[in-house]
Design an enzyme around this catalytic site. Structure first.
Site, PDB file in Angstrom:
ATOM      1  N   CYS A  67       0.249  25.955  -6.544  1.00 34.48           N
ATOM      2  CA  CYS A  67      -0.551  25.193  -5.583  1.00 34.48           C
ATOM      3  C   CYS A  67      -1.275  26.143  -4.626  1.00 34.48           C
ATOM      4  CB  CYS A  67       0.345  24.242  -4.790  1.00 34.48           C
ATOM      5  SG  CYS A  67       0.988  22.858  -5.758  1.00 34.48           S
ATOM      6  N   HIS A 117      -1.500  22.403   0.331  1.00 32.46           N
ATOM      7  CA  HIS A 117      -0.456  21.924   1.236  1.00 32.46           C
ATOM      8  C   HIS A 117      -0.079  22.960   2.291  1.00 32.46           C
ATOM      9  CE1 HIS A 117       2.668  24.419  -0.663  1.00 32.46           C
ATOM     10  NE2 HIS A 117       2.162  24.070  -1.832  1.00 32.46           N
TER      11      HIS A 117
END
Length: 347
Positions: A299, A283
């Site tokens: 992440c 992301h």
């Protein structure tokens, strides 16, 4: 009196090293290969040009800041390796020429500030804690300067240095910006590699050729990134952030789930690539200057613009391989396999 004037001049030079180096559009567009290794903490015309060329060649330096820092060196090394050139932190003539040949047109161009750039809406202040973000209607930019800098993949410091005295909230104002495309189309990506040791992400096409390279923030000791191989499950532009109390983030007081509205300053930025492990993804970020320089919550964090390019060109089901230690890349594996086949057929 003379001593006082000299002191003032020296102080100005220290405060504004970019201006002391005659940083303007012409200086950057006409910049030649630096004979000496540029400083990692000072803006220079040659490095600004180099970073924009790397960005256009899909070897992202992360945020274009005009400094030969860690991310710019990572991108330059990857570009050199891809083109069969050596790299020892110096910018050899062959490497400079090869990079300049990857794209045409000036690296800096004029841009006229539009109504959309200047009017917002903008946040008065971006909260630092997730609990304080959940009541906001949108996680927008905090100023026209921030929005314009991100639009052209630049740091605010570099954008201001290139445009002294310009008003970034003035509709019709002409400013110098990085000449980078708003959207890009890559060859079909068949494999994404996350190198945990080097904090980088690489995307490959079917032949094993590297088609995109990005610096990345990858996990932390207490919240490590997954191991093995996952798959892309979907992509979302302007995602909503969902906080789960099971994450147990130290900075969050809430014991209940909550959502944070979309926007470029959302905790996961303006683009999300979902992976086949609950809660994990690739992301964007609200802090492009911190990519690969800070830890993530497990992440893979890229700049907003790099996450968008990757997401728009990675299909559902694309394998995402996590490398826990330095190893052969996908292209090296393909070359090794091809060499073995050739040796077998000749025997």
């Amino acid at each position: 009196m003379m001593r006082w004037m000299l002191g003032v001049v020296m102080s100005l030079w220290l405060v504004c090293p970019a201006l002391a180096g005659n940083l303007d559009a012409k200086a950057v567009n006409d910049a030649a290969r630096p004979e000496k290794q540029p400083a990692a903490d000072k803006i220079s015309a040659p490095v600004t040009k180099l970073q924009i060329l790397l960005d256009r060649a899909q070897f992202s330096p992360g945020q274009i800041d005009g400094k030969l820092g860690e991310n710019a060196q990572k991108a330059l090394k990857a570009f050199a390796e891809q083109n069969g050139l050596g790299f020892d932190k110096t910018i050899a003539a062959e490497l400079w020429d090869k990079l300049n040949a990857t794209s045409e047109g000036p690296v800096l161009v004029d841009y006229k500030i539009t109504d959309a750039d200047a009017k917002g809406p903008f946040l008065k202040k971006l909260p630092t804690k997730l609990d304080e973000m959940k009541s906001l209607e949108a996680l927008s930019y905090t100023s026209p300067l921030e929005g314009l800098a991100e639009k052209f993949h630049m740091s605010e410091e570099l954008l201001k240095a290139l445009n002294p005295g310009k008003a970034f909230d003035k509709i019709g104002e002409t400013i110098a910006v990085a000449n980078v495309p708003a959207r890009r189309e890559l060859p079909r990506i068949v494999r994404i590699e996350i190198d945990k040791a080097r904090a980088t992400l690489k995307a490959y096409e079917g032949s094993g050729r590297l088609v995109a390279f990005y610096p990345a923030s990858i996990g932390s000791p207490d919240r490590p990134t997954p191991t093995g191989t996952l798959k892309v499950t979907g992509t979302h532009e302007l995602p909503t952030y969902h906080y789960n109390p099971e994450y147990k983030f130290k900075s969050v007081k809430s014991k209940r789930p909550f959502e944070i509205k979309p926007g470029p300053n959302n905790p996961v930025g303006s683009y999300w690539i979902g992976l086949s492990a609950q809660g994990y993804g690739i992301h964007g970020t609200a802090e492009p200057d911190r990519v690969s320089k800070s830890a993530s919550h497990g992440c893979i964090r890229l700049t907003n613009w790099d996450a968008r390019v990757l997401g728009e060109n990675a299909k559902r089901g694309t394998p995402v391989v996590f490398l826990d230690a330095p190893t052969e890349s996908f292209s090296q594996q393909r070359d090794t396999a091809a060499g073995k086949r050739a040796a077998t057929s000749s025997n």
